[in-house]
Design an enzyme around this catalytic site. Structure first.
Site, PDB file in Angstrom:
ATOM      1  N   SER A  19       0.891  -1.143  -0.134  1.00 15.97           N
ATOM      2  CA  SER A  19      -0.008   0.062   0.017  1.00 15.97           C
ATOM      3  C   SER A  19       0.707   1.289  -0.047  1.00 15.97           C
ATOM      4  CB  SER A  19      -0.890   0.196   1.278  1.00 15.97           C
ATOM      5  OG  SER A  19      -1.788  -1.148   1.093  1.00 15.97           O
ATOM      6  N   ILE A  20       0.309   2.273  -0.659  1.00 18.93           N
ATOM      7  CA  ILE A  20       1.138   3.679  -0.709  1.00 18.93           C
ATOM      8  C   ILE A  20       1.080   4.065   0.621  1.00 18.93           C
ATOM      9  CG2 ILE A  20       0.896   6.064  -1.699  1.00 18.93           C
ATOM     10  CD1 ILE A  20      -0.173   4.713  -4.040  1.00 18.93           C
ATOM     11  N   VAL A  65     -14.683   4.008   5.917  1.00 17.71           N
ATOM     12  CA  VAL A  65     -15.294   5.404   5.682  1.00 17.71           C
ATOM     13  C   VAL A  65     -16.531   5.734   5.044  1.00 17.71           C
ATOM     14  CG1 VAL A  65     -12.767   6.263   5.535  1.00 17.71           C
ATOM     15  CG2 VAL A  65     -13.761   5.543   3.306  1.00 17.71           C
ATOM     16  N   TYR A 155      -9.462   4.742 -16.567  1.00 21.90           N
ATOM     17  CA  TYR A 155      -9.683   5.286 -15.289  1.00 21.90           C
ATOM     18  C   TYR A 155     -10.971   5.802 -15.120  1.00 21.90           C
ATOM     19  CZ  TYR A 155      -7.648   7.015 -10.815  1.00 21.90           C
ATOM     20  OH  TYR A 155      -7.548   7.254  -9.610  1.00 21.90           O
ATOM     21  N   LYS A 162     -11.259  11.552  -8.470  1.00 26.49           N
ATOM     22  CA  LYS A 162      -9.875  12.486  -8.050  1.00 26.49           C
ATOM     23  C   LYS A 162     -10.245  13.774  -8.435  1.00 26.49           C
ATOM     24  CE  LYS A 162      -7.538   8.704  -6.546  1.00 26.49           C
ATOM     25  NZ  LYS A 162      -7.272   8.516  -5.048  1.00 26.49           N
ATOM     26  N   ILE A 191       1.611   2.857  -9.431  1.00 32.70           N
ATOM     27  CA  ILE A 191       2.441   2.095  -8.494  1.00 32.70           C
ATOM     28  C   ILE A 191       1.518   0.557  -8.247  1.00 32.70           C
ATOM     29  CG2 ILE A 191       3.382   1.790  -6.091  1.00 32.70           C
ATOM     30  CD1 ILE A 191       3.801   4.827  -5.686  1.00 32.70           C
ATOM     31  N   THR A 193       0.053  -1.771  -6.546  1.00 34.00           N
ATOM     32  CA  THR A 193      -0.339  -2.005  -5.227  1.00 34.00           C
ATOM     33  C   THR A 193      -1.722  -3.127  -5.157  1.00 34.00           C
ATOM     34  OG1 THR A 193      -2.162  -0.378  -5.356  1.00 34.00           O
ATOM     35  CG2 THR A 193       0.137   0.293  -4.586  1.00 34.00           C
ATOM     36  N   LEU A 194      -2.278  -3.363  -4.204  1.00 31.42           N
ATOM     37  CA  LEU A 194      -3.409  -4.380  -4.076  1.00 31.42           C
ATOM     38  C   LEU A 194      -4.590  -3.684  -5.121  1.00 31.42           C
ATOM     39  CD1 LEU A 194      -4.933  -6.957  -3.016  1.00 31.42           C
ATOM     40  CD2 LEU A 194      -5.643  -5.277  -1.045  1.00 31.42           C
ATOM     41  N   ALA A 195      -4.870  -2.534  -5.027  1.00 30.92           N
ATOM     42  CA  ALA A 195      -5.655  -1.744  -5.957  1.00 30.92           C
ATOM     43  C   ALA A 195      -5.272  -1.849  -7.509  1.00 30.92           C
ATOM     44  CB  ALA A 195      -5.818  -0.230  -5.758  1.00 30.92           C
TER      45      ALA A 195
HETATM   46  O1  0WE Z   1      -6.354   5.136  -7.827  1.00 33.58           O
HETATM   47  C1  0WE Z   1      -6.160   4.188  -8.633  1.00 33.58           C
HETATM   48  C2  0WE Z   1      -6.745   2.864  -8.390  1.00 33.58           C
HETATM   49  C3  0WE Z   1      -8.012   2.943  -7.687  1.00 33.58           C
HETATM   50  C4  0WE Z   1      -8.922   1.719  -7.684  1.00 33.58           C
HETATM   51  C5  0WE Z   1      -8.285   0.573  -8.106  1.00 33.58           C
HETATM   52  C6  0WE Z   1      -9.539  -0.679  -8.193  1.00 33.58           C
HETATM   53  C7  0WE Z   1      -9.176  -1.878  -8.541  1.00 33.58           C
HETATM   54  C8  0WE Z   1     -10.016  -2.971  -8.138  1.00 33.58           C
HETATM   55  C9  0WE Z   1     -10.401   2.010  -7.265  1.00 33.58           C
HETATM   56  N1  0WE Z   1     -11.141   0.706  -7.201  1.00 33.58           N
HETATM   57  C10 0WE Z   1     -10.774  -0.394  -7.616  1.00 33.58           C
HETATM   58  N2  0WE Z   1     -11.586  -1.521  -7.498  1.00 33.58           N
HETATM   59  C11 0WE Z   1     -11.252  -2.695  -7.788  1.00 33.58           C
HETATM   60  O2  0WE Z   1     -12.067  -3.548  -7.574  1.00 33.58           O
HETATM   61  N3  0WE Z   1      -4.952   4.316  -9.357  1.00 33.58           N
HETATM   62  C12 0WE Z   1      -4.214   5.557  -9.404  1.00 33.58           C
HETATM   63  C13 0WE Z   1      -4.346   3.209 -10.192  1.00 33.58           C
HETATM   64  C14 0WE Z   1      -4.793   3.185 -11.428  1.00 33.58           C
HETATM   65  O3  0WE Z   1      -6.235   2.275 -11.528  1.00 33.58           O
HETATM   66  C15 0WE Z   1      -6.353   2.314 -12.876  1.00 33.58           C
HETATM   67  C16 0WE Z   1      -5.477   3.106 -13.345  1.00 33.58           C
HETATM   68  C17 0WE Z   1      -4.432   3.465 -12.631  1.00 33.58           C
HETATM   69  C18 0WE Z   1      -3.161   4.165 -12.741  1.00 33.58           C
HETATM   70  C19 0WE Z   1      -7.866   1.797 -13.408  1.00 33.58           C
HETATM   71  C20 0WE Z   1      -7.616   2.059 -14.868  1.00 33.58           C
HETATM   72  C21 0WE Z   1      -6.484   2.649 -15.546  1.00 33.58           C
HETATM   73  C22 0WE Z   1      -5.445   3.051 -15.025  1.00 33.58           C
END
Ligand code: 0WE
Length: 260
Positions: A19-20, A65, A155, A162, A191, A193-195
């Site tokens: 995680s960040i 949250v 995104y 954001k 980066i 991460t899990l996300a």
């Molecule tokens: O803010 C993010 C990721 C946020 C995120 C990621 C997930 C994946 C799994 C929020 N919700 C979820 N839900 C899930 O089920 N980033 C900046 C990383 C990110 O995510 C992307 C990116 C980048 C870079 C998604 C699509 C395209 C680029």
């Protein structure tokens, strides 16, 4: 001797060691801060508690949250345990997986609500409760991404969230400035991460980010952590309402020259 010596701070959004928020926590600890953490639920508690122990955290409690009652309870516990708060780091986002691919125009009302609630409103909800525990010199920080200001493929609704988060950073800075509390955001490059693991083609995105950057590489959790330390410290006492890019220069470039 650290630049955060004697400061007590919450780091919200640690899920695991990738995680960040964890990179930020380790950097803050190195600089002398006393730390508190949240976990989303029982499943992540098992991940977060051992990490919290590693940095000698004095506070760990559950906080989803999206739940006002949990927000009230969490910050009441912080007040009982610490009384005062010097800083808060918000590193939390969520959108439906299906909303992070395909056409943005297909975003549903439910996808929009969830992404904006968890990823943007939650910073406001935490800030209003944290501010009551802060004195002049307090600082808040959240994590953004370039998709807030540019249309990054896939995104999608997270970009809108954001954008709201960055705007909220400015409005919170306006509100809390007279109280001597600063509010900033870091816009980090991609980066792993899990996300990120839930996103298709993340490898390709990382590659593009490196090629299009000034430093010809991506950034690390540690680098975000070091920038966070600065923004949370008194060295940044004149900095508020700012979105600070930690992206190896990607956002000031014209893109990958090898890419048509
Ligand atoms: O803010 C993010 C990721 C946020 C995120 C990621 C997930 C994946 C799994 C929020 N919700 C979820 N839900 C899930 O089920 N980033 C900046 C990383 C990110 O995510 C992307 C990116 C980048 C870079 C998604 C699509 C395209 C680029």
């Amino acid at each position: 001797m650290g630049v955060l010596d004697g400061k007590k701070g919450l780091v919200l959004g640690v899920a695991n060691e990738k995680s960040i928020a964890w990179g930020v926590a380790q950097a803050c600890r190195r600089e002398g801060a006393e730390l508190g953490f949240n976990y989303l639920g029982a499943a992540l508690e098992k991940r977060v508690r051992p990490l919290a122990e590693k940095v000698g955290a004095s506070f760990v409690a559950q906080l989803d949250v999206s739940d006002d009652a949990q927000l009230d309870d969490f910050f009441a516990q912080v007040e009982r345990q610490w009384g005062e708060l010097d800083f808060m780091v918000h590193s939390i986002a969520y959108a439906n997986k299906d909303a992070l691919k395909g056409n943005f125009r297909d975003t549903t009302r439910a996808d929009f609500h969830l992404a904006l609630d968890v990823s943007a409103y939650s910073f406001i909800a935490c800030a209003q409760r944290a501010a009551r525990l802060m004195r002049p010199g307090g600082a808040m920080l959240t994590m953004s991404y370039l998709g807030a200001v540019r249309a990054v493929p896939n995104y999608n609704v997270m970009g809108v969230a954001k954008a709201a988060l960055e705007s909220a950073t400015r409005y919170l800075a306006h509100d809390l400035g007279p109280e001597g509390i600063r509010v900033n955001a870091i816009s980090a490059g991609p980066i792993r991460t899990l996300a990120a693991s839930g996103i298709g083609d993340f490898r390709k995105l990382m590659d593009k980010a490196a090629r299009g950057s000034m430093l010809k590489r991506t950034v690390t959790q540690e680098e975000v952590g070091n920038a966070a330390v600065y923004l949370l410290s008194d060295w940044a006492s004149g900095v508020t309402g700012e979105v600070h890019y930690v992206d190896a220069g990607f956002s000031v470039g014209a893109g990958d020259p090898g890419c048509a």
